[in-house]
Enzyme design. Sequence first.
Site, short mmCIF file in Angstrom:
data_model
loop_
_atom_site.label_atom_id
_atom_site.label_comp_id
_atom_site.label_asym_id
_atom_site.label_seq_id
_atom_site.Cartn_x
_atom_site.Cartn_y
_atom_site.Cartn_z
N ASP A 271 -33.80 8.36 7.62
CA ASP A 271 -35.01 8.64 6.83
C ASP A 271 -34.58 9.19 5.48
OD1 ASP A 271 -37.65 9.82 9.14
OD2 ASP A 271 -36.60 7.89 8.91
N HIS B 59 -33.46 -1.46 -6.38
CA HIS B 59 -32.23 -1.24 -5.61
C HIS B 59 -32.14 -2.13 -4.37
CE1 HIS B 59 -32.22 3.06 -7.47
NE2 HIS B 59 -31.89 2.12 -8.34
N LYS C 297 -36.80 -1.29 4.69
CA LYS C 297 -37.38 0.03 4.40
C LYS C 297 -38.87 0.05 4.71
CE LYS C 297 -34.03 0.46 0.70
NZ LYS C 297 -33.81 0.07 -0.69
N TYR D 200 -39.10 7.36 3.27
CA TYR D 200 -38.96 6.01 3.81
C TYR D 200 -37.88 5.94 4.88
CZ TYR D 200 -35.75 5.82 -0.26
OH TYR D 200 -34.81 6.08 -1.22
N ASP E 176 -29.58 3.11 -13.26
CA ASP E 176 -30.66 2.12 -13.40
C ASP E 176 -30.77 1.63 -14.83
OD1 ASP E 176 -32.92 3.64 -10.92
OD2 ASP E 176 -31.10 2.42 -10.73
#
Length: 186
Positions: free
Chosen positions: A48, A63, A73, A133, A167
């Site tokens: 998690d 990602h 996910k 998630y 990113d």
Amino acid sequence: MQIETTPLAGVLVLTPRRFADHRGFFSESWNRRTLENAGVNLPEFVQDNHSMSRDAGTLRGLHFQSPPHPQGKLVRCGRGRLFDVAVDVRRGSPTYGQWFGIELSFENGKQLWIPAGFLHGFVTREPDTEIIYKCTDHYAPECDGAVRWDSAGIDWQVKGPILSEKDAVAQTLADFDTPFVWESGK
Ligand SMILES: Cc1cn([C@H]2C[C@H](O)[C@@H](COP(=O)(O)OP(=O)(O)O[C@H]3O[C@H](C)C(=O)[C@H](O)[C@H]3O)O2)c(=O)[nH]c1=O
């Protein structure tokens, strides 16, 4: 539990039932049996994740983890509001390169199931937004990868998002040599 399909085969929107009363509400945020009884068999979850983004306009993504540790996910918003996006990068998929986005919030209680083979990202719509998630494989930094948030034609409805250094310099979708293969019917 409300289960909705999306234009991307395999990606589902799940909305667990909420039992409201004078105190607030109770909800089973994850129940394998409920989904199996509805004909939805998700892989096992082993990890998690929980992240908090302080400012609205924080964008994490796009990602993926490549094989041998791809991650499915199951995403939900624990506090605040966010726009969550999955991009199909399964080689041979009829929806390759297409994206699906949905607003997940504490208020709407919606969840997005994203199988392995998709890029995942989100942008926050409120301060102090938390995402929680479940993942179908453990974190494998050697398999961790990113694709530029603005290279997949996604309508993020955000200008100048807050990004991590990783990113900000990610490869474009056009340059991405996907390690995932479309397995029809999956
Ligand atoms: C993902 C992950 C990260 N970390 C460590 C590695 C870094 O030192 C730190 C922050 O990692 P990162 O900047 O990759 O976190 P996000 O930008 O939120 O990345 C995540 O956000 C997008 C939306 C995702 O779907 C992925 O789960 C994941 O890529 O946590 C761990 O220890 N375990 C993990 O599973």
